[in-house]
Design a protein around this motif. Structure first.
Motif, PDB file in Angstrom:
ATOM      1  N   GLY A 143       0.733  -1.278  -0.037  1.00 37.76           N
ATOM      2  CA  GLY A 143       0.118   0.237   0.066  1.00 37.76           C
ATOM      3  C   GLY A 143       0.845   1.405   0.119  1.00 37.76           C
ATOM      4  N   VAL A 144       1.929   1.199   0.669  1.00 37.77           N
ATOM      5  CA  VAL A 144       2.820   2.442   0.736  1.00 37.77           C
ATOM      6  C   VAL A 144       3.612   2.665  -0.632  1.00 37.77           C
ATOM      7  CG1 VAL A 144       5.156   3.271   1.858  1.00 37.77           C
ATOM      8  CG2 VAL A 144       3.367   2.284   3.118  1.00 37.77           C
ATOM      9  N   ILE A 145       3.836   1.678  -1.417  1.00 40.01           N
ATOM     10  CA  ILE A 145       4.546   1.641  -2.716  1.00 40.01           C
ATOM     11  C   ILE A 145       3.431   2.252  -3.491  1.00 40.01           C
ATOM     12  CG2 ILE A 145       5.461   0.250  -4.609  1.00 40.01           C
ATOM     13  CD1 ILE A 145       6.564  -1.451  -2.455  1.00 40.01           C
ATOM     14  N   VAL A 146       2.097   1.752  -3.442  1.00 36.82           N
ATOM     15  CA  VAL A 146       1.232   2.408  -4.398  1.00 36.82           C
ATOM     16  C   VAL A 146       1.001   3.652  -4.122  1.00 36.82           C
ATOM     17  CG1 VAL A 146      -1.282   1.852  -5.206  1.00 36.82           C
ATOM     18  CG2 VAL A 146       0.073   0.110  -4.813  1.00 36.82           C
ATOM     19  N   ARG A 147       0.602   4.003  -2.842  1.00 32.17           N
ATOM     20  CA  ARG A 147       0.229   5.185  -2.508  1.00 32.17           C
ATOM     21  C   ARG A 147       1.362   6.498  -2.809  1.00 32.17           C
ATOM     22  NH1 ARG A 147      -0.309   6.341   2.440  1.00 32.17           N
ATOM     23  NH2 ARG A 147       0.305   4.266   3.339  1.00 32.17           N
ATOM     24  N   TYR A 148       2.750   6.120  -2.468  1.00 35.04           N
ATOM     25  CA  TYR A 148       3.749   7.393  -3.071  1.00 35.04           C
ATOM     26  C   TYR A 148       4.378   6.936  -4.013  1.00 35.04           C
ATOM     27  CZ  TYR A 148       3.732   8.470   2.142  1.00 35.04           C
ATOM     28  OH  TYR A 148       3.253   8.919   3.403  1.00 35.04           O
ATOM     29  N   CYS A 149       4.327   5.973  -4.697  1.00 31.51           N
ATOM     30  CA  CYS A 149       5.134   5.846  -6.167  1.00 31.51           C
ATOM     31  C   CYS A 149       4.372   6.043  -7.207  1.00 31.51           C
ATOM     32  CB  CYS A 149       5.914   4.387  -6.224  1.00 31.51           C
ATOM     33  SG  CYS A 149       7.275   4.088  -4.740  1.00 31.51           S
ATOM     34  N   PHE A 150       2.950   5.643  -7.213  1.00 35.64           N
ATOM     35  CA  PHE A 150       2.063   5.752  -8.402  1.00 35.64           C
ATOM     36  C   PHE A 150       1.105   6.988  -8.030  1.00 35.64           C
ATOM     37  CE2 PHE A 150       3.558   1.472  -8.389  1.00 35.64           C
ATOM     38  CZ  PHE A 150       4.060   1.296  -9.660  1.00 35.64           C
ATOM     39  N   LEU A 151       0.215   6.847  -7.028  1.00 34.61           N
ATOM     40  CA  LEU A 151      -1.012   7.915  -6.860  1.00 34.61           C
ATOM     41  C   LEU A 151      -0.304   9.227  -6.428  1.00 34.61           C
ATOM     42  CD1 LEU A 151      -3.566   5.890  -4.399  1.00 34.61           C
ATOM     43  CD2 LEU A 151      -3.335   6.028  -6.815  1.00 34.61           C
ATOM     44  N   LEU A 152       0.776   9.388  -5.845  1.00 42.16           N
ATOM     45  CA  LEU A 152       1.231  10.849  -5.272  1.00 42.16           C
ATOM     46  C   LEU A 152       1.930  11.565  -6.456  1.00 42.16           C
ATOM     47  CD1 LEU A 152       1.921  12.954  -3.301  1.00 42.16           C
ATOM     48  CD2 LEU A 152       3.958  11.671  -2.762  1.00 42.16           C
ATOM     49  N   PRO A 153       2.506  11.076  -7.400  1.00 43.71           N
ATOM     50  CA  PRO A 153       2.901  11.777  -8.592  1.00 43.71           C
ATOM     51  C   PRO A 153       1.941  12.065  -9.630  1.00 43.71           C
ATOM     52  CG  PRO A 153       4.463   9.888  -8.128  1.00 43.71           C
ATOM     53  CD  PRO A 153       3.266   9.889  -7.269  1.00 43.71           C
ATOM     54  N   LEU A 154       0.877  11.119  -9.562  1.00 40.68           N
ATOM     55  CA  LEU A 154      -0.232  11.330 -10.620  1.00 40.68           C
ATOM     56  C   LEU A 154      -1.042  12.678  -9.872  1.00 40.68           C
ATOM     57  CD1 LEU A 154      -1.969  10.845 -12.877  1.00 40.68           C
ATOM     58  CD2 LEU A 154      -3.135   8.913 -11.499  1.00 40.68           C
ATOM     59  N   ARG A 155      -1.283  12.530  -8.633  1.00 43.36           N
ATOM     60  CA  ARG A 155      -2.190  13.414  -8.011  1.00 43.36           C
ATOM     61  C   ARG A 155      -1.428  15.020  -7.873  1.00 43.36           C
ATOM     62  NH1 ARG A 155      -4.127   9.733  -2.863  1.00 43.36           N
ATOM     63  NH2 ARG A 155      -5.618   8.478  -3.904  1.00 43.36           N
ATOM     64  N   PHE A 156      -0.268  14.941  -7.683  1.00 45.96           N
ATOM     65  CA  PHE A 156       0.583  15.927  -7.750  1.00 45.96           C
ATOM     66  C   PHE A 156       0.670  16.747  -8.883  1.00 45.96           C
ATOM     67  CE2 PHE A 156       4.692  18.582  -8.298  1.00 45.96           C
ATOM     68  CZ  PHE A 156       4.356  19.515  -7.077  1.00 45.96           C
ATOM     69  N   THR A 157       0.507  15.942 -10.090  1.00 47.94           N
ATOM     70  CA  THR A 157       0.530  16.521 -11.340  1.00 47.94           C
ATOM     71  C   THR A 157      -1.004  17.161 -11.695  1.00 47.94           C
ATOM     72  OG1 THR A 157       2.120  14.857 -12.328  1.00 47.94           O
ATOM     73  CG2 THR A 157       0.718  16.057 -13.863  1.00 47.94           C
ATOM     74  N   VAL A 206     -10.411  18.203  -7.287  1.00 43.40           N
ATOM     75  CA  VAL A 206     -10.903  17.174  -6.660  1.00 43.40           C
ATOM     76  C   VAL A 206     -10.366  15.965  -7.359  1.00 43.40           C
ATOM     77  CG1 VAL A 206     -13.142  15.954  -6.369  1.00 43.40           C
ATOM     78  CG2 VAL A 206     -13.064  18.530  -6.153  1.00 43.40           C
ATOM     79  N   ARG A 207     -10.328  15.887  -8.491  1.00 42.83           N
ATOM     80  CA  ARG A 207      -9.523  14.476  -9.192  1.00 42.83           C
ATOM     81  C   ARG A 207      -8.174  14.330  -8.475  1.00 42.83           C
ATOM     82  NH1 ARG A 207     -14.172  15.108 -10.107  1.00 42.83           N
ATOM     83  NH2 ARG A 207     -15.284  14.659 -11.844  1.00 42.83           N
ATOM     84  N   ALA A 208      -7.487  15.478  -8.111  1.00 42.79           N
ATOM     85  CA  ALA A 208      -6.406  15.223  -7.541  1.00 42.79           C
ATOM     86  C   ALA A 208      -6.052  14.704  -6.357  1.00 42.79           C
ATOM     87  CB  ALA A 208      -5.382  16.809  -7.693  1.00 42.79           C
ATOM     88  N   LEU A 209      -7.229  14.813  -5.485  1.00 43.58           N
ATOM     89  CA  LEU A 209      -7.617  13.832  -4.399  1.00 43.58           C
ATOM     90  C   LEU A 209      -8.108  12.711  -4.395  1.00 43.58           C
ATOM     91  CD1 LEU A 209      -8.718  17.343  -2.418  1.00 43.58           C
ATOM     92  CD2 LEU A 209      -6.424  16.335  -2.402  1.00 43.58           C
ATOM     93  N   SER A 210      -8.317  12.431  -5.450  1.00 44.51           N
ATOM     94  CA  SER A 210      -9.310  11.042  -5.710  1.00 44.51           C
ATOM     95  C   SER A 210     -10.592  11.300  -5.008  1.00 44.51           C
ATOM     96  CB  SER A 210      -8.419   9.868  -5.362  1.00 44.51           C
ATOM     97  OG  SER A 210      -7.308   9.583  -6.196  1.00 44.51           O
ATOM     98  N   GLY A 211     -11.119  12.401  -5.109  1.00 44.73           N
ATOM     99  CA  GLY A 211     -12.541  12.611  -4.409  1.00 44.73           C
ATOM    100  C   GLY A 211     -13.573  12.025  -4.867  1.00 44.73           C
ATOM    101  N   THR A 212     -14.371  11.209  -3.992  1.00 45.01           N
ATOM    102  CA  THR A 212     -15.703  10.734  -4.259  1.00 45.01           C
ATOM    103  C   THR A 212     -16.672  11.367  -3.360  1.00 45.01           C
ATOM    104  OG1 THR A 212     -14.598   8.672  -4.869  1.00 45.01           O
ATOM    105  CG2 THR A 212     -16.933   8.592  -4.557  1.00 45.01           C
ATOM    106  N   ILE A 213     -17.302  12.096  -4.076  1.00 39.93           N
ATOM    107  CA  ILE A 213     -18.327  13.255  -3.570  1.00 39.93           C
ATOM    108  C   ILE A 213     -19.847  12.858  -3.782  1.00 39.93           C
ATOM    109  CG2 ILE A 213     -19.006  15.501  -2.588  1.00 39.93           C
ATOM    110  CD1 ILE A 213     -16.049  16.221  -3.929  1.00 39.93           C
ATOM    111  N   HIS A 214     -20.678  12.649  -2.797  1.00 36.38           N
ATOM    112  CA  HIS A 214     -22.165  12.327  -3.112  1.00 36.38           C
ATOM    113  C   HIS A 214     -22.879  13.461  -2.637  1.00 36.38           C
ATOM    114  CE1 HIS A 214     -21.120   8.058  -3.549  1.00 36.38           C
ATOM    115  NE2 HIS A 214     -20.279   8.214  -2.554  1.00 36.38           N
TER     116      HIS A 214
END
Length: 424
Positions: free
Chosen positions: A129-143, A184-192
């Motif tokens: 989970g750490v690898i996925v969040r910091y190596c894949f999700l974080l760069p994409l969200r930062f962009t 919101v997409r940068a935060l992977s936001g799911t809003i209802h």
């Protein structure tokens, strides 16, 4: 003799605090000890796993009334001693300024201070989970965040050069909505969003409970608002100066914020123009951990106009949206948010509310706060969120002391007290 019996009963219950009785015959013990000399009913604390003590939530007024005595007795002080110890261990105010405890671990941060190593399998899952969040999700969200912020600054600056017209207002709303949705997409936001027919209208005031700086982004993802706040420096200041050119936001200098009348005047001028966007205000004045709603400042309800309450409730299982500004600066907070699994929340638009005849600003604020708390499933607290950094006011202490005295002085003793006061 009375005080010795009370001390004896107190010593019986004292050893129960902090002890693990789950493996003893006393587990689940609910028997009440009656002190024959002073008629004090001692209730043992309910013990849960890991020495967590369950607080008795019965209101003070009901517990005091259950004693059914006409006059004050010395043993009454032990009730207030117990309440005092409960407040020291865990009061209902300061715990609202720290992250909410989770029932189960969400593979982000340790949610239990007593956590110990469980298994190799769980550790491997956490590392993945750490690898996925910091190596894949974080760069994409930062962009995505960089694209959203840059687009916001450039877009509002360009639109701000246009003359005031319906076209400028339309383009400004398009820019704000588009950039907010990118963020919101940068935060992977799911809003209802619920009850969209009650969305705030132009010329109104939108008030909501406050958990995080991203509350504004969550709301602007579904509609445009005029923000109210203090002028900042740095990147935030650049964004403020750019957005105010395209949208009638209300930014104040630090010196103006302290001038309450000036702030009220500018807000009233904004509300009076029915063509301007609704004002977005967080009356609590600080971030609360999304388990409760604290006191609303009355200034927002003195302006006049229609109030559109909005309740925001985050799901902490996927990521903790609460900003503990006393513990994390804004950069550390954004890093925690962008390395969480997702930001999941529900937003309820509530029917508009107006001030009733004979209702002052404080009563109106409390009525709106109660409605938001009920809709969001939050605990309603009368305390000022300013206690997060400031000391308790003497007026608050005096008010509580008066409430305690009213509980203790009752019936015959209350009559004698009032008679003595009249004679004076």
């Amino acid at each position: 003799m009375e005080c010795y019996w009370c001390a004896g009963c107190w010593s019986l219950t004292g050893p129960l605090v902090g002890c693990d009785l789950s493996s003893t015959p006393a587990a689940g013990w609910s028997k009440k000890l009656g002190c024959l000399a002073c008629s004090v009913e001692v209730r043992p604390l309910t013990l849960l796993r890991d020495c967590i003590i369950e607080r008795d939530e019965t209101p003070m007024e009901k517990e005091i009334a259950s004693l059914h005595r006409m006059e004050f007795q010395f043993s009454d002080i032990f009730y207030f001693c117990r309440k005092g110890f409960e407040a020291i261990v865990e009061d209902e105010v300061t715990q609202r300024f720290s992250s909410e405890e989770l029932v189960s671990w969400n593979l982000l941060t340790r949610t239990n201070v007593n956590f110990h190593y469980v298994s190799l399998r769980l550790t491997v899952v956490w590392v993945i989970g750490v690898i996925v969040r910091y190596c894949f999700l974080l760069p994409l969200r930062f962009t995505l965040a960089a694209i959203g912020i840059t687009s916001m600054i450039v877009g509002t600056t360009v639109v701000g050069q246009l003359p005031n017209s319906s076209l400028k207002n339309y383009l400004s709303e398009v820019v704000h909505l588009t950039c907010s949705r990118i963020l919101v997409r940068a935060l992977s936001g799911t809003i209802h969003y619920h009850n969209k027919e009650n969305k705030p209208q132009k010329g109104g005031i939108c008030v909501a409970n406050h958990t995080s700086p991203i509350d504004a982004i969550i709301l602007t993802n579904d509609g445009c608002y005029a923000m109210v706040g203090q002028v900042h420096g740095g990147l935030m200041g650049v964004i403020q100066r750019a957005t105010v050119k395209a949208c009638p936001h209300v930014w104040f200098e630090r010196s103006e914020i302290k001038d309450r009348h000036l702030v009220t005047k500018r807000l009233r001028e904004h509300v009076a123009d029915k063509n301007k966007l609704p004002i977005l205000i967080f009356p609590e004045g600080t971030c609360i951990n999304n388990t409760s709603v604290m006191m609303f400042k009355k200034g927002s309800f003195e302006i006049g106009g229609t109030i559109y309450p909005v309740a925001i409730k985050y799901d902490p299982q996927f990521g903790d949206a609460f900003w503990n500004s006393s513990k994390y600066n804004i950069v550390s907070y954004l890093l925690r948010i962008m390395t969480s699994w997702a930001i999941v929340c529900h937003v309820w638009y509530m029917p508009p509310m107006v001030r009733k005849d004979g209702e002052d600003a404080v009563q109106f604020a409390n009525r709106v706060r109660s409605a938001i708390a009920r809709q969001g499933g939050l605990t309603e607290l009368p305390w000022d969120g300013g206690l997060k950094r400031a000391k308790v006011k003497d007026s608050f202490k005096e008010e509580q002391q008066k409430n305690y005295s009213k509980m203790l002085v009752r019936n015959g003793s209350q009559g004698s007290l009032s008679a003595g006061t009249e004679s004076d």
